[in-house]
Write an enzyme that holds these catalytic residues in place. Structure first.
Site, PDB file in Angstrom:
ATOM      1  N   ASP A 350       4.239  10.202  -2.670  1.00  0.00           N
ATOM      2  CA  ASP A 350       3.478   9.489  -1.648  1.00  0.00           C
ATOM      3  C   ASP A 350       2.059   9.192  -2.124  1.00  0.00           C
ATOM      4  O   ASP A 350       1.449   9.984  -2.839  1.00  0.00           O
ATOM      5  CB  ASP A 350       3.416  10.336  -0.379  1.00  0.00           C
ATOM      6  CG  ASP A 350       2.465   9.760   0.645  1.00  0.00           C
ATOM      7  OD1 ASP A 350       2.795   8.702   1.207  1.00  0.00           O
ATOM      8  OD2 ASP A 350       1.393  10.351   0.860  1.00  0.00           O
ATOM      9  N   GLU A 404       5.148   5.430  -4.758  1.00  0.00           N
ATOM     10  CA  GLU A 404       4.695   4.563  -3.671  1.00  0.00           C
ATOM     11  C   GLU A 404       3.318   4.045  -4.079  1.00  0.00           C
ATOM     12  O   GLU A 404       2.331   4.743  -3.970  1.00  0.00           O
ATOM     13  CB  GLU A 404       4.611   5.336  -2.354  1.00  0.00           C
ATOM     14  CG  GLU A 404       4.316   4.431  -1.166  1.00  0.00           C
ATOM     15  CD  GLU A 404       3.283   5.006  -0.212  1.00  0.00           C
ATOM     16  OE1 GLU A 404       3.273   4.600   0.957  1.00  0.00           O
ATOM     17  OE2 GLU A 404       2.463   5.840  -0.637  1.00  0.00           O
TER      18      GLU A 404
END
Length: 691
Positions: A350, A404
């Site tokens: 993330d 990401e």
């Protein structure tokens, strides 16, 4: 609710040039436009090599050997009792307090500092504590003291009445017995079902690992996905953070069940051929001090950058100091822990953009290559991410890692040996942004196939991507899913079979076409967020003060797709068949995406992959008879039609007809002929060349 901010940077990635120059490092050889920045690329590569050498005693050990911190720190049951260790260099005293000593300091539970280190240790006899006991550290430092949860705690629970978190002694008499000890994910292609354990049930409550295993996993298997991406596993104090404000990095969230129940879920997935990757958060940490790492022992900078870089300006969280060996040890050990102890098959990292830049990518455009090499990059974070990828693939060579990342940093998903950072895939974050912008701003008559085709295949030639139309981000309060942008409130009143109005019919048609063109052009994998495959209505809103702590919108209404009288099942059935068609083409990822034809005036797009031909008519009003395409000569059969009645379409075309190419002397030497089709308005069809 806390909504996780994203970078506002331009998500477009410059395409790689085809020319190769072998004298250059790999990613530069693949893309000569990177030549002016080769020194910087080599510098980052050399930095990683130097750091790995330092951490592995000049190669006498491995990164995997270095990342064994979870076996040393924390609480462990040993043959003659218990041993507890914690890294707390600023502490002057540490006591364990808990159920075993009435939460009061006692000499027996006083830790000792290990000389010449920042480590503390406590050894106890077997009777000193037992499985299930709650405990914390009572930490003292010059000028202060406080109760803390150990940084390496593997089990953290919250009291239902007081809402207070505590570590828990977790040493069940019988360890979990794995049924599948070795698993290799299928990557041809990787089809990811992004999911959240807590909100995966129909009931207005927090779902459990076991409920997910019994009720949702069978749906994922039936739908044809081969990978689950599980969110919010690492323990987090606030449920509404979606798991992005992590407090205990080694503890699977107890609100969903026990560690053994999580293992049983992963084991069951592996038994049915489903890989399980974890949404791992190493980009920041929650600011909480009692539950988290914010001020573990009187030094707020123990794990985090000092000064202006200490707090994330957009996420109300703390930023790890990737320049500290002890922090790298903590994070790398965390990666290995989840792989070894829980058999996760990899990670979606993330917030990578936030890690890469001092600015966290906020407010930056990233319009040319110079923007990636202008001195505002955090080389420590780049080094950490590269080492994390090397470690993960050292521990499990078949593991999956996904970044990401929105800025388009070159080399992110390229091999370390080529000067890259070693991720297997990067998320194609430009695609959902494109669909949102198109649906919001363009009339249906202005949708251009050339623009659509460019966007769904816009990527670097030497990096694989995970394409997607929408993820959890587009489903949060303040945003809208694709189905809601297309249909909005009419979903509540006209989504019953036979009662559809024109807006609903349009939405159903475009929902299928958007997914098909995105999936058809992938070069690595495809991702769907739980429920979006069947057009789940409404948004995601976790319990919070503003909604009266309601679970109404933090769940998935599976009853909708299960109801044959509603239109949701049309979308779910189409999604299942779409994946089946893609998987039916051998080595789909290796087949090139070759454009056959596009005409923006007609709003027609056609491309082929292997023996599959994809044809789209985005026109809302114009159907075409005998529309011709030049393809490999032979016969073709329809294998998927968005307009089929079984998928909620009109069924205008006869899909039982076998289509034969018409010869053309001009193209005979190329063994090509004209394939002529009837293409209804706002529909798409996939044909397979017959053997």
């Amino acid at each position: 609710m806390v909504k996780k901010s994203k970078s506002t940077g331009d998500s477009k990635v410059l395409s790689a040039a085809p020319t190769e120059h072998p004298q250059h490092i790999g990613i530069v050889a693949h893309d000569p436009y990177l030549e002016p920045f080769e020194d910087a690329i080599r510098g980052r590569h050399d930095h990683v090599a130097w750091k790995i050498s330092q951490l592995t005693n000049h190669g006498k050990e491995t990164l995997s050997d270095f990342a064994n911190g979870y076996q040393y720190y924390g609480l462990h049951r040993i043959p003659r009792g218990w041993v507890f260790r914690e890294w707390a260099p600023n502490a002057t005293d540490i006591y364990l307090v808990g159920d075993f000593n009435n939460w009061t300091e006692s000499e027996q539970y006083r830790c000792k500092r290990i000389p010449n280190t920042g480590n503390w240790e406590l050894r106890l006899p077997v009777r000193a504590m037992k499985h299930g006991d709650l405990f914390k550290m009572h930490v003292k430092w010059n000028g202060g003291q406080g109760e803390r949860i150990p940084a390496w705690a593997t089990r953290v629970v919250q009291d239902e009445k007081t809402k207070i978190f505590s570590a828990q002694v977790w040493a069940p008499k019988k360890a979990y017995q794995w049924k599948v000890n070795s698993f290799c994910p299928s990557k041809d292609p990787l089809l990811i079902y992004e999911c959240h354990i807590g909100m995966a049930q129909d009931a207005e409550k927090v779902g459990t690992y076991t409920e997910f295993k019994d009720k949702v996993l069978p749906r994922i298997v039936k739908d044809g996905y081969n990978c689950m991406q599980v969110m919010a596993i690492q323990e987090h104090p606030y449920y509404g953070s979606f798991g992005y404000h992590v407090s205990s990095f080694f503890a699977p969230s107890s609100r969903f069940g026990t560690p053994e129940e999580l293992k049983a879920l992963i084991d069951a997935a592996h038994e049915q051929g489903i890989a399980v990757i974890m949404d791992i958060v190493h980009s920041h940490a929650v600011k909480n001090e009692v539950e988290g790492l914010g001020n573990l022992a009187g030094d707020p900078n123990q794990y985090f950058y000092p000064g202006d870089r200490h707090e994330h300006p957009a996420w109300d969280s703390l930023c790890f100091d990737y320049g500290k060996d002890d922090v790298i040890h903590f994070l790398l050990s965390n990666c290995k822990y989840w792989l070894n102890e829980f058999h996760f098959d990899g990670f979606r990292f993330d917030g990578v953009t936030s890690m890469l830049y001092y600015s966290h990518g906020l407010g930056e455009a990233f319009t040319n290559y110079g923007d990636y090499f202008n001195g505002h990059e955090d080389d420590n974070a780049i080094c950490y991410l590269t080492m994390a990828n090397k470690l993960i693939h050292e521990v499990n060579p078949s593991a999956v890692t996904i970044a990401e990342e929105v800025s388009g940093m070159p080399g992110l998903a390229a091999r370390y040996e080529d000067g890259g950072y070693g991720f297997d895939y990067r998320l194609a974050m430009n695609i959902p942004d494109y669909w949102i912008k198109t649906i919001k701003e363009k009339r249906d008559e202005d949708w251009k196939p050339s623009s659509i085709f460019w966007e769904v295949k816009n990527r670097r030639a030497d990096e694989e991507t995970i394409s997607y139309c929408e993820s959890h981000d587009q489903a949060l309060v303040g945003d809208k899913t694709i189905i809601f942008r297309l249909i909005d409130a009419d979903m509540y009143w006209h989504f019953k079979r036979g009662d559809e109005n024109e807006r609903v019919r349009r939405g159903i048609a475009l929902h299928k076409m958007i997914r098909l063109v995105t999936l058809g052009a992938i070069n690595g994998g495809y991702l769907n967020f739980m429920g979006n495959e069947f057009g789940h209505p409404e948004w995601i809103d976790f319990p919070r003060e503003g909604n009266g702590w309601s679970y109404k919108y933090a769940r998935r209404q599976w009853n909708l797709v299960d109801n044959p009288d509603l239109d949701y099942h049309f979308l779910g059935d189409f999604d299942r068949e779409m994946l089946r068609v893609i998987k039916s083409e051998p080595k789909f990822n290796l087949t090139p995406v070759q454009e056959i034809w596009h005409n923006d005036g007609d709003q027609i797009l056609a491309f082929e992959r292997g023996n599959l031909v994809f044809v789209f008519n985005f026109s809302p009003t114009r159907s075409y008879t005998d529309y011709g395409f030049l393809v490999k000569e032979g016969s073709y059969r329809v294998v998927l039609n968005t307009d089929a009645k079984c998928f909620g379409g009109y069924g205008f075309a006869d899909d039982s007809v076998e289509h034969f190419t018409n010869p053309d002397p001009l193209y005979a030497k190329d063994h090509k002929g004209w394939l002529k089709l009837y293409i209804p308005a706002r529909s798409a069809v996939v044909l397979r060349k017959c053997e």
